[in-house]
Design an enzyme around this catalytic site. Structure first.
Site, PDB file in Angstrom:
ATOM      1  N   SER A 267     -13.349  13.821   0.676  1.00  0.00           N
ATOM      2  CA  SER A 267     -12.456  14.492  -0.262  1.00  0.00           C
ATOM      3  C   SER A 267     -12.027  15.824   0.328  1.00  0.00           C
ATOM      4  O   SER A 267     -12.779  16.470   1.067  1.00  0.00           O
ATOM      5  CB  SER A 267     -13.177  14.716  -1.588  1.00  0.00           C
ATOM      6  OG  SER A 267     -12.475  15.640  -2.392  1.00  0.00           O
ATOM      7  N   LYS A 273     -18.542  13.840  -1.302  1.00  0.00           N
ATOM      8  CA  LYS A 273     -18.032  12.489  -1.539  1.00  0.00           C
ATOM      9  C   LYS A 273     -17.832  11.702  -0.247  1.00  0.00           C
ATOM     10  O   LYS A 273     -17.518  12.262   0.796  1.00  0.00           O
ATOM     11  CB  LYS A 273     -16.705  12.551  -2.300  1.00  0.00           C
ATOM     12  CG  LYS A 273     -16.814  13.030  -3.726  1.00  0.00           C
ATOM     13  CD  LYS A 273     -15.480  12.919  -4.433  1.00  0.00           C
ATOM     14  CE  LYS A 273     -15.081  11.473  -4.623  1.00  0.00           C
ATOM     15  NZ  LYS A 273     -13.753  11.342  -5.260  1.00  0.00           N
ATOM     16  N   ARG A 306      21.785 -25.143  -0.181  1.00  0.00           N
ATOM     17  CA  ARG A 306      21.328 -23.886   0.393  1.00  0.00           C
ATOM     18  C   ARG A 306      21.712 -22.761  -0.532  1.00  0.00           C
ATOM     19  O   ARG A 306      22.805 -22.773  -1.086  1.00  0.00           O
ATOM     20  CB  ARG A 306      21.919 -23.645   1.793  1.00  0.00           C
ATOM     21  CG  ARG A 306      21.043 -22.728   2.642  1.00  0.00           C
ATOM     22  CD  ARG A 306      21.471 -22.668   4.089  1.00  0.00           C
ATOM     23  NE  ARG A 306      21.861 -23.973   4.598  1.00  0.00           N
ATOM     24  CZ  ARG A 306      22.769 -24.137   5.546  1.00  0.00           C
ATOM     25  NH1 ARG A 306      23.377 -23.095   6.077  1.00  0.00           N
ATOM     26  NH2 ARG A 306      23.083 -25.345   5.980  1.00  0.00           N
TER      27      ARG A 306
END
Length: 426
Positions: A267, A273, A306
């Site tokens: 972080s 973290k 098509r």
């Protein structure tokens, strides 16, 4: 290019599906078509030789073709124009009897064949890595969780076996899919082969052999089921990998932290973290492909012989699905190699549960020598004591309610994992 390509992209699969690869594949088809037509006498051998040589040497800048593609509404037409310009004396024999969609589709199949080889190799590698990890941790007890609640003991190896099992089925599905998908397209403007008449079928068969592909007698210009089937398969693969990612996110979250995998992302302001970046990306890629496969199904609503609007959906959707699948397999492989349990956190989780996850096991043990209803009533009373703090563990509560049994041994997690270890080693 996006800044997130290092996470959600894949250089090898992007190169297999990008514009230069598409152009090269179209020129490969055109060269092969000229060669087989030269051999069969549809065009002169000298024209075939010169077209083949020109196609082999031509490397147009994709940017130089963009205006022509926008004008024609199909990339193959611009590539054919560049090839004719490269061999003007043989221009009348370039692309002879074919339609742009034939070249576009046949080239796509060549690209997909190459991409699927890469994807298959990564699937096999991931399967082997997860097989090894499942066996390594076949007997490592860990809490099973159903609907986000602790359920009963299992083993980490059994969890990994559940992740691995679909991969083998995906490999089987791929083998079944390939013959339906890897086919040449050569049916001409309206799909009837009328431009070459009776010569169209032998030319088509020879082109298929030249490219190492199969061939259908009926055109697939407007029947896109095999392409959409591939999209479904790609979404199945990323969906299975997304499940691995979701599990790793939950198993690695701060309150649990029983299993770690990958390097983690930091972080910018919270140094404690370690974000599960790769696992999160697996979930993202799975959801993106799940949404894309629904969009790809729209390409099956293909009007008449098509339909450019349907083809446009396919062109804009399928290549990214291929790239996402490659990215997911790359990330999953990295996670599998680094996956490791934290035995101390797993033990702490069992201790914090105080044996409640063994309630089912206690009930079945008691049922061996008393009616089921009576056994369950004892377990309910024991759980009530555990909840109220009257007993420190479920084993302690049961010792008072159903004495003369070694409840600590009976409810040991490692003795209550059923077939988990065998599943891990399967």
């Amino acid at each position: 290019m996006n800044l997130t390509d290092g996470l959600f992209g894949d250089a090898e699969l992007s190169a297999a599906m990008d514009a230069p690869a598409a152009i090269a594949a179209m020129l490969t088809v055109e060269a092969a078509l000229a060669r087989v037509q030269g051999r069969l006498g549809v065009i002169s051998a000298e024209a075939a030789r010169r077209i083949d040589a020109a196609a082999g040497e031509l490397t147009p800048d994709p940017a130089s073709l963009m205006d022509a593609v926008a004008q024609a509404g199909i990339p193959a037409q611009a590539v054919v124009g560049a090839l004719k310009a490269a061999c003007p004396d043989e221009a009348d024999w370039v692309h002879f009897g074919a339609t742009s969609q034939d070249i576009q589709d046949s080239a796509l199949i060549l690209q997909l064949r190459a991409a699927l080889r890469v994807i298959e190799a990564r699937l096999v590698t991931l399967d082997r890595a997860l097989t090894a990890k499942a066996r390594d941790f076949a007997e490592q007890p860990i809490a099973a969780r159903t609907r986000f609640q602790i359920a009963a003991p299992t083993t980490l190896g059994a969890k990994i076996a559940v992740w691995r099992a679909p991969l083998r089925r995906h490999l089987q599905r791929l083998e079944q899919l390939r013959p339906r998908l890897l086919t040449v397209s050569l049916h001409g403007a309206a799909g009837t082969g009328a431009a070459l008449g009776q010569r169209m079928q032998p030319v088509r068969a020879a082109l298929a052999a030249e490219l190492g592909l199969g061939a259908h007698d009926v055109p697939w210009h407007a029947a896109r089921d095999a392409v959409v089937e591939l999209g479904g398969w790609l979404a199945l693969v990323t969906g299975s990998l997304g499940k691995i990612g979701a599990d790793l996110i939950l198993l690695g979250q701060s309150e649990i932290a029983e299993v770690q995998a990958g390097r983690g992302g930091g972080s910018s302001t919270m140094p404690q973290k370690s974000n599960p970046v790769a696992a999160e990306a697996l979930v993202t890629l799975a959801r993106l492909n799940a949404g894309a496969v629904g969009m790809l199904h729209q390409a099956m609503v293909h009007a008449q012989e098509r339909d450019g609007s349907a083809l446009g959906i396919e062109w804009q959707t399928l290549p990214q699905m291929v790239v996402r699948t490659g990215a997911a397999l790359r990330l999953a492989g990295e996670l599998a190699q680094t996956l490791r349990p934290d035995a101390d956190r797993i033990d702490a989780g069992f201790a914090a549960d105080r044996g409640a996850m063994l309630a089912e096991a206690a009930g079945f043990h008691l049922t061996a020598d008393m009616p089921r209803a009576a056994a369950l009533d004892i377990v309910r009373q024991a759980l009530a004591q555990l909840a109220s703090g009257q007993a420190a563990t479920l084993a302690e509560a049961l010792a008072g309610l159903a004495p003369d049994r070694d409840w600590a041994a009976i409810l040991a997690p490692e003795r209550n994992t059923g077939d988990a270890a065998a599943q891990a080693r399967s």
